[in-house]
Design an enzyme around this catalytic site. Structure first.
Site, short mmCIF file in Angstrom:
data_model
loop_
_atom_site.label_atom_id
_atom_site.label_comp_id
_atom_site.label_asym_id
_atom_site.label_seq_id
_atom_site.Cartn_x
_atom_site.Cartn_y
_atom_site.Cartn_z
N ARG A 85 0.87 -1.19 0.00
CA ARG A 85 0.00 0.00 0.00
C ARG A 85 0.90 1.23 0.00
O ARG A 85 2.12 1.10 0.08
CB ARG A 85 -0.92 0.00 1.23
CG ARG A 85 -0.16 0.04 2.55
CD ARG A 85 -1.07 0.11 3.76
NE ARG A 85 -0.27 0.00 4.97
CZ ARG A 85 -0.75 -0.04 6.20
NH1 ARG A 85 -2.05 0.00 6.39
NH2 ARG A 85 0.05 -0.14 7.23
N TRP A 133 3.93 -7.66 12.51
CA TRP A 133 3.66 -8.03 11.13
C TRP A 133 4.14 -9.45 10.84
O TRP A 133 3.37 -10.32 10.53
CB TRP A 133 4.30 -7.00 10.17
CG TRP A 133 3.39 -5.83 9.92
CD1 TRP A 133 2.30 -5.48 10.68
CD2 TRP A 133 3.46 -4.88 8.87
NE1 TRP A 133 1.69 -4.37 10.16
CE2 TRP A 133 2.38 -3.98 9.04
CE3 TRP A 133 4.32 -4.71 7.79
CZ2 TRP A 133 2.15 -2.91 8.17
CZ3 TRP A 133 4.10 -3.65 6.92
CH2 TRP A 133 3.02 -2.76 7.11
N CYS A 179 10.29 10.81 -9.05
CA CYS A 179 9.84 10.57 -10.42
C CYS A 179 9.87 11.87 -11.23
O CYS A 179 10.12 12.95 -10.69
CB CYS A 179 8.44 9.97 -10.42
SG CYS A 179 7.16 11.16 -9.97
N ASN A 189 -4.80 7.44 4.58
CA ASN A 189 -4.35 6.76 5.79
C ASN A 189 -2.85 6.99 5.97
O ASN A 189 -2.05 6.66 5.10
CB ASN A 189 -4.61 5.25 5.67
CG ASN A 189 -4.41 4.53 6.98
OD1 ASN A 189 -5.27 4.54 7.84
ND2 ASN A 189 -3.25 3.94 7.16
N GLU A 190 -2.49 7.60 7.09
CA GLU A 190 -1.09 7.78 7.49
C GLU A 190 -0.17 8.21 6.33
O GLU A 190 0.68 7.45 5.87
CB GLU A 190 -0.54 6.50 8.10
CG GLU A 190 -1.19 6.14 9.42
CD GLU A 190 -0.49 4.98 10.14
OE1 GLU A 190 0.25 4.22 9.49
OE2 GLU A 190 -0.68 4.86 11.36
N GLU A 247 -6.41 4.98 15.95
CA GLU A 247 -6.02 3.57 16.05
C GLU A 247 -5.25 3.43 17.36
O GLU A 247 -4.14 3.94 17.48
CB GLU A 247 -5.10 3.17 14.89
CG GLU A 247 -5.76 3.21 13.54
CD GLU A 247 -4.81 2.80 12.41
OE1 GLU A 247 -3.75 2.19 12.67
OE2 GLU A 247 -5.13 3.11 11.25
N CYS A 302 9.49 11.31 -3.30
CA CYS A 302 9.44 10.54 -4.53
C CYS A 302 10.35 11.23 -5.55
O CYS A 302 10.45 12.46 -5.56
CB CYS A 302 8.01 10.46 -5.05
SG CYS A 302 7.89 9.84 -6.73
N CYS A 328 7.56 14.63 -10.00
CA CYS A 328 8.09 15.37 -8.84
C CYS A 328 9.16 16.34 -9.31
O CYS A 328 9.26 17.46 -8.80
CB CYS A 328 8.64 14.41 -7.80
SG CYS A 328 7.30 13.59 -6.90
N CYS A 386 2.55 8.33 -5.90
CA CYS A 386 3.23 9.63 -5.82
C CYS A 386 2.19 10.76 -5.75
O CYS A 386 1.28 10.81 -6.58
CB CYS A 386 4.09 9.78 -7.07
SG CYS A 386 4.58 11.47 -7.39
C1 GAL Z 1 -1.19 1.57 11.15
C2 GAL Z 1 -2.08 1.61 9.92
C3 GAL Z 1 -3.13 0.53 9.95
C4 GAL Z 1 -2.50 -0.79 10.28
C5 GAL Z 1 -1.79 -0.68 11.61
C6 GAL Z 1 -1.13 -1.95 12.04
O1 GAL Z 1 0.00 2.19 10.92
O2 GAL Z 1 -2.72 2.84 9.80
O3 GAL Z 1 -3.75 0.45 8.69
O4 GAL Z 1 -1.64 -1.10 9.26
O5 GAL Z 1 -0.80 0.30 11.51
O6 GAL Z 1 -0.02 -2.28 11.29
#
Ligand code: GAL
Length: 649
Positions: free
Chosen positions: A102, A313, A152, A140-141, A305, A150, A155, A106
């Site tokens: 994910r 992971w 490319c 997201n983040e 979160e 980047c 950029c 760019c």
């Molecule tokens: C965060 C992310 C989530 C999930 C979580 C756990 O950084 O926003 O989507 O990936 O970590 O890895």
């Protein structure tokens, strides 16, 4: 108060959704965040939109009283998009960031921008009248997985344009950057390179290869590019909805200027994982992250979160101990949180994050963590008024500057020097004395003490503002490597500490990046290991001297009375003990309230309550009386291991 979970209905069979929603309600959760990685489900093929799965999920949840925060799905582009269009990031070696995870796009790719605009608009149109959607999260983040810079061709072009807007003509750029060094002059903005791979890299380390102005400007440009990309999405949503808009930031993360990024948001939210496969964060480090998140907008935030289980992971991290999920919740709220969303409701059976455990395990059976959060949620219902819309007073400010952070990263002065650690050392010393310590910028008059660590690139008007603050009675703390660089990262031909010389009342005539520990004595006793400014006091008095090396007896730390206030100049790094002593002395001179508590116990004095957090596994005894609004009785002074108390003020 928002008390929710991150939820991925698309990861579960349709026949499980009702039961999951019921279980959420039983757990006390009233909000979910959904949708942020489901682009392919929303747009199966280019231009074919279908939000039906999410519509259904929103409705099922709403029946249980659960509202939705909707994520725009642009962090996870579908395969058809990357196959057909030129959207992928290039790293500094020109390598394509391949699809398969994910955040591989760019922010300057015209196709990525256009396709993002389309999906965001469709989403906004589709949900504009849905009362169950209470907020949006953009993407997201940003910056996660090292995705800010980047290299490319898009950029490259955008960077030229960005530079042209700033410098107007190429001669000015050449002069400010000092491109005469090594014959790096440019004849036009189109020629300006991106700081990619060069002949120097590898010989001396990867960040040393480029003109420091180019490197700094590229950091600023890359950050601005994401700010602009986010703004593009916000503007589209705003055509259809007035619900609040946020983005989930990452605490200490630093490749994007979070002040700028959050300027366009209604509120900040962020993702907090204190103990994952990569290690356990010190509790002060986590507090500081919360304070950074509060400080970027000087406004309460929500945690979008929050860790809810063992997190990893490829391997599993340590599972949160009984009490820790509750403890981390109160820690967030104590430092300016006013809503909690836990990641994630149920642990995923497949995909990259099989080991990133949620509130429920893989089998979906409620166990210890579920019941702990259920209890926490119930408690919070009574305590809402202490957090939501509640503002706090802070005694101390630590100013974090992204410009300085990037510049110190490009040329870090000495082995072992790191700007963020430098900031953290001051935060930790204050936090260990339970000082209310903000991490933010500006508006100095609100604080008794302002720390401006290693503030080297000084914007116009800053010194004047600080001078006023000190004249009126404020206490300013400056440290080594301050006051000598300009906006293009050039060194000014002035003696150290540059523009701060008068305020500090000193000159620095010699300095050393020592190869062995240097002793210090006076108001701070201990060692310096990284840097020693050898200070000649002018109007200041010396409060600590070096006690070894050829500069034994010379000034290491000074104090200058100025107007009604004072300026401390700390010429060296300090080990933990010396730092604690010095910060203690500074707090004493500035009448800052401190509270002693056993190691690992955090005491946060909010305006109308006091929160006690025992980060230790074992019981702790605190010398403090008061009425517990958590337990409706007088507080005995005893805190369980990982225990929490909330006392009325
Ligand atoms: C965060 C992310 C989530 C999930 C979580 C756990 O950084 O926003 O989507 O990936 O970590 O890895």
């Amino acid at each position: 108060m928002i008390f929710g979970v991150d939820y991925y209905p698309e990861h579960w069979d349709r026949n499980e959704w009702e039961n999951q929603a019921k279980l959420m309600r039983e757990g006390g959760f009233n909000t979910v965040r959904m949708g942020e990685f489901a682009w392919k489900l929303f747009e199966k093929q280019e231009g074919e939109f279908d939000f039906s799965f999410l519509d259904e999920a929103i409705e099922i949840l709403a029946k249980e009283g659960i509202k939705t925060i909707l994520g725009t799905p642009t962090a996870a582009p579908p395969k058809w998009l990357v196959t057909k269009y030129d959207v992928l990031l290039r790293d500094k070696y020109g390598r394509k960031r391949e699809w398969g995870s994910r955040r591989e796009c760019c922010s300057n790719s015209p196709d990525y921008i256009e396709k993002s605009q389309i999906i965001v608009r469709e989403m906004a149109k589709h949900y504009k009248d849905n009362e169950n959607v209470i907020a949006y999260q953009i993407d997201n983040e940003f910056g996660c997985h090292d995705s800010t810079r980047c290299y490319c061709e898009h950029c490259q072009k955008a960077f030229s344009k960005w530079l042209k807007a700033k410098y107007k003509n190429i001669e000015t750029l050449n002069k400010k950057w000092g491109t005469v060094f090594w014959s790096l002059q440019y004849d036009s903005f189109d020629e300006v390179i991106l700081p990619g791979y060069t002949s120097c890299e590898g010989t001396y380390g990867d960040r040393w290869a480029h003109n420091p102005a180019l490197d700094l400007e590229f950091s600023r440009f890359s950050s601005d590019s994401w700010v602009k990309y986010q703004k593009m999405q916000i503007d589209i949503l705003r055509e259809y909805t007035s619900v609040p808009i946020t983005h989930n930031l990452m605490g200490h993360h630093s490749s994007i200027d979070y002040y700028k990024l959050s300027d366009d948001l209604d509120f900040v939210s962020w993702d907090n994982y204190p103990d994952n496969q990569w290690g356990t964060s010190e509790y002060e480090y986590v507090s500081m992250a919360h304070e950074i998140m509060r400080g970027v907008k000087d406004k309460n935030f929500i945690v979008m979160e929050e860790q809810a289980g063992a997190a990893g992971w490829d391997i599993v991290g340590q599972t949160p101990r009984p009490g820790q999920l509750r403890l981390w919740t109160y820690q967030a709220l104590a430092h300016g949180g006013e809503g909690m969303v836990y990641f994630r409701f149920r642990s995923a059976l497949f995909g990259m994050e099989q080991y990133w455990h949620g509130v429920l395990d893989h089998d979906g059976v409620p166990r210890r963590r579920f019941y702990e959060l259920q209890k926490t949620g119930r408690e919070l219902q009574k305590l809402e008024k202490y957090f939501v819309d509640n503002k706090n007073d802070y005694d101390v400010l630590i100013e974090k500057s992204y410009d300085n952070l990037w510049a110190h990263g490009i040329k870090s002065h000495a082995k072992g020097y790191n700007y963020e650690n430098h900031l953290y050392s001051f935060y930790k010393a204050n936090a260990d004395k339970n000082v209310m310590c903000a991490v933010s910028r500006g508006d100095y008059d609100k604080y008794k003490v302002v720390y401006l660590p290693a503030y080297n690139i000084v914007e116009d008007g800053k010194v004047e503002k600080l001078t006023e603050y000190v004249k009126n009675g404020g206490t300013l703390v400056l440290t080594f490597r301050s006051g000598t660089r300009g906006d293009s990262n050039e060194i000014k031909p002035i003696a150290l500490p540059g523009v701060f010389s008068e305020l500090a009342g000193i000159s620095v005539d010699d300095f050393d990046a020592p190869r062995r520990p240097v002793k210090i004595k006076g108001k701070a006793e201990g060692n310096a290991n990284i840097w020693c400014d050898i200070i000649t006091p002018k109007t200041a008095k010396t409060i600590a001297t070096y006690d070894s090396e050829y500069y034994k007896g010379n000034g290491a730390i000074t104090q200058n009375e100025y107007g009604k206030g004072r300026v401390f100049y700390i010429g060296c790094d300090l080990d933990g003990k010396a730092m604690a002593e010095l910060v203690g002395y500074i707090n004493e001179t500035a009448n800052v309230n401190t509270v002693s508590a056993p190691n690992g116990v955090e005491v946060i004095r909010r305006n109308d309550c006091i929160i006690l957090l025992n980060h230790n596994e074992s019981e702790a005894e605190v010398d403090m009386k008061g009425y517990s609004v958590l337990n409706n009785c007088e507080f005995t002074g005893k805190l369980d291991g990982y225990g929490v108390e909330v006392l009325k003020r």
